[in-house]
Scaffold this motif. Structure first.
Motif, mmCIF file in Angstrom:
data_model
loop_
_atom_site.group_PDB
_atom_site.id
_atom_site.type_symbol
_atom_site.label_atom_id
_atom_site.label_comp_id
_atom_site.label_asym_id
_atom_site.label_seq_id
_atom_site.Cartn_x
_atom_site.Cartn_y
_atom_site.Cartn_z
ATOM 1 N N LYS A 1 -9.923 -1.009 -4.148
ATOM 2 C CA LYS A 1 -9.659 -2.101 -3.212
ATOM 3 C C LYS A 1 -10.930 -2.842 -2.799
ATOM 4 C CE LYS A 1 -5.626 -0.049 -0.949
ATOM 5 N NZ LYS A 1 -5.147 0.546 0.324
ATOM 6 N N HIS A 2 -12.029 -2.097 -2.603
ATOM 7 C CA HIS A 2 -13.181 -2.677 -1.914
ATOM 8 C C HIS A 2 -14.442 -2.802 -2.769
ATOM 9 C CE1 HIS A 2 -10.787 -2.196 1.721
ATOM 10 N NE2 HIS A 2 -10.656 -0.891 1.472
ATOM 11 N N ALA A 3 -14.493 -2.173 -3.931
ATOM 12 C CA ALA A 3 -15.773 -2.118 -4.645
ATOM 13 C C ALA A 3 -15.906 -3.125 -5.777
ATOM 14 C CB ALA A 3 -15.996 -0.705 -5.193
ATOM 15 N N ARG B 1 -9.327 2.530 8.909
ATOM 16 C CA ARG B 1 -8.711 2.526 7.594
ATOM 17 C C ARG B 1 -7.770 3.714 7.449
ATOM 18 N NH1 ARG B 1 -13.691 1.162 3.386
ATOM 19 N NH2 ARG B 1 -14.140 -0.957 4.159
ATOM 20 N N LEU C 1 -20.713 1.466 1.251
ATOM 21 C CA LEU C 1 -20.060 1.414 2.558
ATOM 22 C C LEU C 1 -20.785 0.427 3.472
ATOM 23 C CD1 LEU C 1 -19.618 5.269 2.955
ATOM 24 C CD2 LEU C 1 -17.791 3.626 2.496
ATOM 25 N N PRO C 2 -20.046 -0.184 4.396
ATOM 26 C CA PRO C 2 -20.697 -1.142 5.298
ATOM 27 C C PRO C 2 -21.725 -0.481 6.210
ATOM 28 C CG PRO C 2 -18.386 -0.782 5.908
ATOM 29 C CD PRO C 2 -18.610 -0.067 4.620
ATOM 30 N N ASN D 1 -9.453 3.492 -2.524
ATOM 31 C CA ASN D 1 -10.421 2.781 -1.687
ATOM 32 C C ASN D 1 -11.451 2.049 -2.543
ATOM 33 O OD1 ASN D 1 -9.336 3.430 0.794
ATOM 34 N ND2 ASN D 1 -10.582 5.271 1.057
ATOM 35 N N SER D 2 -11.928 2.717 -3.602
ATOM 36 C CA SER D 2 -12.901 2.064 -4.489
ATOM 37 C C SER D 2 -12.274 0.866 -5.184
ATOM 38 C CB SER D 2 -13.416 3.066 -5.526
ATOM 39 O OG SER D 2 -14.206 4.070 -4.918
ATOM 40 N N SER E 1 -13.265 4.859 12.027
ATOM 41 C CA SER E 1 -12.706 3.890 11.080
ATOM 42 C C SER E 1 -11.205 3.753 11.305
ATOM 43 C CB SER E 1 -12.977 4.336 9.641
ATOM 44 O OG SER E 1 -12.316 3.493 8.724
ATOM 45 N N ASP F 1 -14.324 -6.458 -6.159
ATOM 46 C CA ASP F 1 -13.869 -7.841 -5.997
ATOM 47 C C ASP F 1 -14.865 -8.802 -6.654
ATOM 48 O OD1 ASP F 1 -11.607 -7.126 -4.648
ATOM 49 O OD2 ASP F 1 -12.497 -7.313 -2.662
ATOM 50 N N ASP G 1 0.836 -1.211 0.000
ATOM 51 C CA ASP G 1 0.000 0.000 0.000
ATOM 52 C C ASP G 1 0.863 1.250 0.000
ATOM 53 O OD1 ASP G 1 -2.325 -1.400 -0.073
ATOM 54 O OD2 ASP G 1 -2.764 -1.225 2.078
ATOM 55 N N SER H 1 -20.583 3.528 -3.099
ATOM 56 C CA SER H 1 -20.028 4.475 -2.129
ATOM 57 C C SER H 1 -19.762 5.821 -2.798
ATOM 58 C CB SER H 1 -18.734 3.928 -1.525
ATOM 59 O OG SER H 1 -17.734 3.834 -2.515
#
Length: 330
Positions: free
Chosen positions: A251-253, A296, A285-286, A248-249, A294, A255, A174, A321
């Motif tokens: 990494k998490h949006a 993060r 977002l969760p 962030n998008s 957070s 997969d 990262d 998000s």
């Protein structure tokens, strides 16, 4: 512009002397041509402009020579007694008047030319100093970008040594990607060839760099920016916020997906307020997400950059998000 042209003429070899002789000859011929049409008392009529033009275009010494020749010619041919250098009262008054006026005119023209030449020298020196400063500044920015790239490479080396510790290797990766992207952004923003590039192009290039670095080639990034001009320092900070939001998008949006979309908008909200909005079409977002609590790193970094811009950053869900940064123009 006329002063630059006159300066170039004065710099030519022998031009001033040729122009002085030609001006005097033209003034003398013209004075003979109009002599029959003039009343008495105008012996220097055509010589005034000849001397002034010579002093301006030819130079001060050339103007003085033209004035001396004009004085002798007017005295001999056009001041009684004609065809003579006798000095009567009338000749003394006329000659004194002409010499005084020409002395004042030549002095003023000389001072004006000197001021113009001095201003040109100062402008040339200022341009040279500005170019030196620009070169040094470019070199400094180039070295900063190189140092960032070097540190990124070192982190990559250490990451490979930590192959047995996935968490530490991920943290180093990262950090390496952040530094690598920062190096690219820094180099691009301070590159003179991109000074005229629109802000939408700069932000779009950053998004593409992030997508390429992440390996998620199936993700597209659409950037729309109003016609906004910002100082490069604020663009740099804004770019860092964009890097974190898009990272962030990425990494998490997306997969397990074959396609994805990120939208970036830079909007002029009026009243000297601007907004950077980064959204994706991921799961969002969760539930119960609170950026204040957070853990993060990206959210903490964005919060710090938002404070640097004196802006407010917020997160929400809207078919994915959404990160919204509202900040003042200056």
């Amino acid at each position: 512009m006329i002063f630059d042209y006159a300066s170039r003429l004065r710099g030519r070899p022998f031009f001033g002397w040729i122009f002085a002789c030609a001006s005097f000859a033209a003034a003398l011929v013209l004075r003979f041509a109009v002599d029959a049409y003039l009343p008495s008392g105008f012996p220097f009529l055509t010589f005034f402009p000849a001397v002034m033009l010579t002093a301006f275009l030819g130079g001060t010494r050339e103007g003085i020579v033209c004035a001396i020749l004009s004085t002798l010619a007017a005295w001999y041919w056009f001041i009684p007694p004609f065809m003579s250098f006798d000095l009567g009262y009338q000749a003394i008054v006329a000659l004194a008047f002409f010499v005084l006026v020409m002395a004042v005119d030549i002095t003023i023209i000389h001072l004006m030319n000197e001021a113009v030449e001095r201003a040109k020298r100062q402008e040339a020196e200022a341009s040279m100093l500005a170019e030196e400063r620009r070169t040094l500044f470019q070199e400094l920015q180039h070295r900063i970008a190189n140092n960032l790239a070097f540190v990124s490479s070192l982190l990559g080396i250490h990451k490979r040594r930590l192959s047995g510790n996935a968490e530490a290797a991920g943290a180093l990766e990262d950090a390496r990607l952040r530094l690598e992207t920062l190096s690219r952004v820094h180099r691009r923003l301070y590159d003179p060839d991109t000074k005229t590039q629109k802000l939408s192009q700069s932000l779009g290039a950053i998004c593409q760099d992030l997508i390429d670095a992440s390996g998620r080639r199936h993700v597209t990034c659409n950037v729309v920016a109003d016609d906004i001009v910002l100082p490069v320092e604020r663009v740099m900070t804004l770019s860092l916020v964009l890097i974190e939001a898009v990272s962030n998008s990425l990494k998490h949006a997306f997969d397990g997906r074959e396609s994805g979309r990120i939208d970036v908008r830079l909007v002029d909200m009026g009243g000297e307020k601007l907004a950077l909005i980064v959204s994706d079409d991921g799961p969002g977002l969760p539930e119960g997400f609170d950026p204040a609590t957070s853990d993060r790193l990206g959210h903490r970094i964005m919060a710090g950059f938002a404070r640097t811009l004196r802006g407010d950053i917020a997160y929400e869900n809207d078919k994915g998000s959404v990160t919204r940064l509202v900040f003042p123009r200056a």
